[in-house]
Each structure stands twice: as C-alpha cells, then as structure tokens.
Scaffold this active site. Structure first.
Site, short mmCIF file in Angstrom:
data_model
loop_
_atom_site.label_atom_id
_atom_site.label_comp_id
_atom_site.label_asym_id
_atom_site.label_seq_id
_atom_site.Cartn_x
_atom_site.Cartn_y
_atom_site.Cartn_z
N GLU A 96 0.99 -1.22 -0.12
CA GLU A 96 -0.10 -0.07 0.09
C GLU A 96 1.09 1.09 -0.02
O GLU A 96 2.08 1.28 0.58
CB GLU A 96 -0.64 -0.04 1.21
CG GLU A 96 -2.10 -1.36 1.18
CD GLU A 96 -2.78 -1.04 2.33
OE1 GLU A 96 -4.03 -1.34 2.39
OE2 GLU A 96 -2.13 -1.17 3.71
N CYS A 109 3.34 8.71 0.79
CA CYS A 109 4.20 7.61 1.72
C CYS A 109 4.26 6.38 0.90
O CYS A 109 3.20 5.69 0.64
CB CYS A 109 3.29 7.77 2.96
SG CYS A 109 3.80 6.26 4.08
N CYS A 116 7.26 -6.61 7.27
CA CYS A 116 8.34 -5.97 8.04
C CYS A 116 8.60 -7.23 9.04
O CYS A 116 7.87 -7.76 9.70
CB CYS A 116 8.20 -4.72 8.73
SG CYS A 116 9.67 -4.05 9.73
N CYS A 120 7.49 -4.51 15.53
CA CYS A 120 7.25 -3.39 16.62
C CYS A 120 5.74 -3.93 17.13
O CYS A 120 5.04 -4.00 16.55
CB CYS A 120 7.45 -1.96 15.94
SG CYS A 120 9.01 -1.70 15.50
N CYS A 123 2.58 -1.73 15.75
CA CYS A 123 2.57 -1.75 14.50
C CYS A 123 1.97 -2.79 13.81
O CYS A 123 2.40 -3.85 13.79
CB CYS A 123 3.99 -1.36 13.78
SG CYS A 123 4.05 -1.38 12.03
N CYS A 339 -0.02 5.96 10.03
CA CYS A 339 1.27 5.27 10.31
C CYS A 339 0.99 3.95 11.16
O CYS A 339 0.15 4.12 11.93
CB CYS A 339 1.85 6.04 11.40
SG CYS A 339 2.66 7.78 10.77
N1 SAH Z 1 9.81 1.27 9.54
C1 SAH Z 1 10.06 2.31 9.47
C2 SAH Z 1 9.25 3.01 8.60
C3 SAH Z 1 7.81 2.69 8.66
S1 SAH Z 1 7.01 3.07 9.93
C4 SAH Z 1 10.17 2.91 10.90
O1 SAH Z 1 9.47 2.02 11.64
O2 SAH Z 1 10.42 3.96 11.02
C5 SAH Z 1 6.54 4.57 9.99
C6 SAH Z 1 6.30 5.32 11.15
O3 SAH Z 1 5.12 4.67 11.73
C7 SAH Z 1 7.31 5.04 12.30
O4 SAH Z 1 7.63 6.14 12.94
C8 SAH Z 1 6.71 4.13 13.48
O5 SAH Z 1 6.89 4.33 14.69
C9 SAH Z 1 5.17 4.76 13.11
N2 SAH Z 1 4.10 3.80 13.60
C10 SAH Z 1 4.08 2.70 13.54
N3 SAH Z 1 2.64 1.94 14.03
C11 SAH Z 1 2.16 2.99 14.65
C12 SAH Z 1 1.03 3.19 15.19
N4 SAH Z 1 0.11 2.24 15.54
N5 SAH Z 1 0.56 4.58 15.51
C13 SAH Z 1 1.34 5.67 15.30
N6 SAH Z 1 2.34 5.40 14.68
C14 SAH Z 1 2.86 4.27 14.30
FE1 SF4 Z 2 8.56 -2.56 10.92
FE2 SF4 Z 2 6.42 -0.99 11.87
FE3 SF4 Z 2 8.37 -1.41 13.39
FE4 SF4 Z 2 8.55 0.28 11.22
S1 SF4 Z 2 7.16 0.47 13.04
S2 SF4 Z 2 10.08 -1.37 11.94
S3 SF4 Z 2 7.36 -0.91 9.87
S4 SF4 Z 2 7.33 -2.87 12.58
#
Ligand code: SAH
Ligand code: SF4
Length: 358
Positions: A96, A109, A116, A120, A123, A339
């Site tokens: 996406e 974006c 991934c 995290c 996420c 995000c």
């Molecule tokens: N993997 C990279 C880029 C993709 S995630 C990274 O982690 O930076 C992009 C952003 O979305 C990151 O800053 C991450 O911390 C944020 N993010 C992920 N899950 C989220 C959520 N549930 N709510 C708000 N931000 C989130």
């Molecule tokens: Fe991967 Fe989501 Fe963590 Fe970014 S925030 S590194 S996309 S698991």
C-alpha cells in the site's frame, strides 16, 4: 528470444548503471539522460514511446530490456482527503501507498518491503512478518502510478519512506530509489523533500554516514529508556537506543538540517512528563526536531492512545526545553491508512469512496 522475466527492467538501474547499459550498445552517454526523462518525467510505459531514440535502437533495447509498470487495484479516500492505494505486485504480493494532502503539501508515503521483520508491538505492518524486499522499480512505480491519477502531475511535493517495511533492511534498493527520486534527469525532488524513516538498524545507519546520496533522516525513537524501547521495539535488544543516539550525534548532516525523531505516544508506557524531560536530555547536542505521533489504535494492538492533555503537556515540556516538537495527528485513520496501519489488505469498512481501478 529472451523471456520477459530475463529482461532488464530499466527502472532497476541507477543513473550510472543505465549509462553502462547504454554504452554496451555503443551509444552516447546523453542517451541515458534521455531515457531517464522518458521513464520518470514523461512516465513512458514502453520503450517504443521513446521517439527521440532511433527505431533500430529502440528495437535493440526491447530485445533485452523492458519498462515495468504498476497499477493500483483499489483506491480508498478518507474524509480528510487522504487516499490509500493498494497495489498487487507481479508475484501477487500486495503493498500500500498513501497520499496525504495538507495545506501546502501533498505527501506520498511509500512502502519499501512487503511486510516487515522487526515486529514493533504497536505496528500492524510488523504483525504479519516480512515477505520480501521491494525492487527499485516497485518502489518507484508507486510514485509513477499514483502521479498518473492526479490532475496536476507535478503536485506531489514530498516523499516519505514510511509505508510498509523498514527501508534500511532493503538498503541497496532503497538508496538507489532515493538517488533516482532526487536525480535531476529523473524525478528531481529536492533532497529536503525526501525522508527516510528507520527503526534504527545500526550497521546500516553507520553505512549511511558514508553515502553521498542526500535525503532527510527520521528515526523512530519511541522511548527514552532501553527497557521500554525494547518492550515496544524488540530490535532495540540488538541495536540499543544509546548506540543509535551516538551515531545520530556524529551524523554528517548538511548545514541547517536536523534529524527528525518520531515518537509514537503510547498511553502509560512512554508519555509521562519524566519521559519528556528524559527525551530533552538524550537529544541534547543532536540537531533535532520531534514528531509526536499519538498511537493509532487498532484491533490486535495491545496499547492505547494517551489523552489530549497528556500529549499537550508532553509537547509543552519539549518546547519549553527548546526543542521543536510537532504533534502529528495521523491522517487517514478511518481507512487504516495512518502510520503503522498498513498491511497490504483492504479490510477497512469505513470509507468515503472506494474505486476499483483496472
Ligand atoms: N519501518 C520504518 C518506517 C515505517 S513505520 C520505521 O519504523 O521508522 C513509519 C512510522 O510509523 C514509524 O515512526 C513508526 O513508529 C510509526 N508507527 C507504527 N505503528 C504506529 C501506530 N500504531 N501508531 C502511530 N504510529 C505508528
Ligand atoms: Fe517495521 Fe512497523 Fe517497526 Fe517500522 S514500526 S520497523 S514498519 S514493525
């Protein structure tokens, strides 16, 4: 006859690779700049469209190379104007991309991986694990394909690598793609308008310090203490906060640029006034700005978003301490385009408009 899968996808070549490729036909260097303009400025879909190359050369090129394209399967639009595009790749994997309008900007974006691996805990992209890296052309075709849907083809102002995936885990392809985004004969975005966001893979961050390719760097910090960061981001056990900050402190930034630190605010975990004070302390000496991202809640994510008051208090403490801190209320949450909500599926029931695109 070479099969399509054996042909070179011209969009997988960076400018010097393309020059080398063109030279192998005995052609002049300026031909490579012409091809770049066809690919990225005029958005050519076929080699045959490149009419300032001789017919013979186009035929020779077509025997061994091709131009890949990507078509969105669906587009969803939220009430705030955010659009989410779903793409199906040649191997049926799905990714996406999100287009986010703002007062003065139109930000795209992009995804860099299918899924991934970093997992995290806040996420959704990370919940489904990693399938594969995107090729350079798959990263760039997200821009080209979405640009085609716009009335004003020059209206995308910013590109952020914050979609599905960890860009630095797909290092080579991501950097090549950024090189083409900022290359004058290709997309020619200013390097200040392209942002790579990373969870902080240390070896790759260190490698970045040696690169000539310029872009803005954003680090997903998300906590001020090792233990809390490890709970939220398991990768912190390998590459701890302290080491990441050390690399940031020594990062060769161009003049007047800062590193953006993203801080997803999670209720009761990292949102106390003590956290804000610690954040000020650990960022001292690093040219930085902070993006506070209130957690986007989702089914299957075991956390809550803090109250507005807590977020505001946190921001005030940072600003009183002299840091630029912006609260980024994610757009597109109602269509799961915010995000951390990208999964490569089209599951959301709440949308304004959904279009089937052929
Ligand atoms: N993997 C990279 C880029 C993709 S995630 C990274 O982690 O930076 C992009 C952003 O979305 C990151 O800053 C991450 O911390 C944020 N993010 C992920 N899950 C989220 C959520 N549930 N709510 C708000 N931000 C989130
Ligand atoms: Fe991967 Fe989501 Fe963590 Fe970014 S925030 S590194 S996309 S698991």
């Amino acid at each position: 006859m070479i099969s399509a899968s054996e042909k070179i996808d011209l969009k997988n070549l960076n400018p010097s690779e393309l020059e080398g490729f063109i030279a192998s036909f005995g052609k002049e260097q300026y031909r490579s700049a012409q091809i770049l303009r066809w690919l990225y400025q005029k958005g050519a879909h076929s080699i045959d469209e490149m009419t300032n190359l001789s017919k013979r050369f186009r035929q020779e090129l077509s025997h061994v190379s091709l131009i890949s394209t990507l078509h969105p399967l669906h587009m969803e639009q939220a009430r705030d104007g955010t659009k989410k595009f779903l793409f199906q790749l040649a191997d049926d994997n799905r990714i996406e991309s999100v287009l986010i309008p703002d007062k003065t900007r139109l930000t795209l974006c992009l995804s860099t991986q299918v899924g991934c691996a970093l997992g995290c805990r806040f996420c959704l992209t990370g919940k489904n694990g990693w399938k594969r890296d995107l090729t350079v052309s798959e990263i760039l075709n997200q821009i080209l394909s979405i640009r085609e849907t716009l009335v004003d083809k020059a209206s995308i102002t910013n590109v952020v690598l914050m979609g599905m995936g960890e860009p630095l885990a797909n290092y080579q392809n991501t950097l090549k793609a950024i090189q083409l985004m900022t290359y004058p004969e290709a997309f020619k975005f200013s390097s200040r308008k392209v942002t790579l966001s990373t969870a902080g893979l240390l070896p790759e961050l260190e490698r970045l310090t040696t690169e000539k390719i310029r872009f803005r760097l954003a680090i997903s910090l998300n906590a001020t203490e090792e233990e809390i960061r490890s709970q939220l981001m398991p990768i912190n056990r390998c590459y701890p906060l302290k080491k990441i900050l050390e690399v940031c402190r020594n990062f060769p930034l161009p003049p007047r640029t800062r590193i953006t630190f993203e801080y997803v605010m999670v209720d009761g975990i990292n949102d106390s006034p003590q956290d804000a004070k610690r954040l000020l302390k650990i960022l001292r000496g690093i040219p930085s700005k902070v993006n506070l991202i209130p957690l986007n809640e989702a089914h299957g994510i075991p956390f809550k978003r803090p109250s507005e008051e807590k977020i505001k208090r946190f921001q005030e403490i940072l600003m009183e301490g002299g840091l630029t801190a912006i609260v980024r209320t994610s757009k597109g949450a109602e269509i799961s385009a915010a995000c951390g909500q990208l999964q490569g599926t089209f599951s959301s029931a709440k949308f304004d408009r959904i279009e089937e695109i052929n």
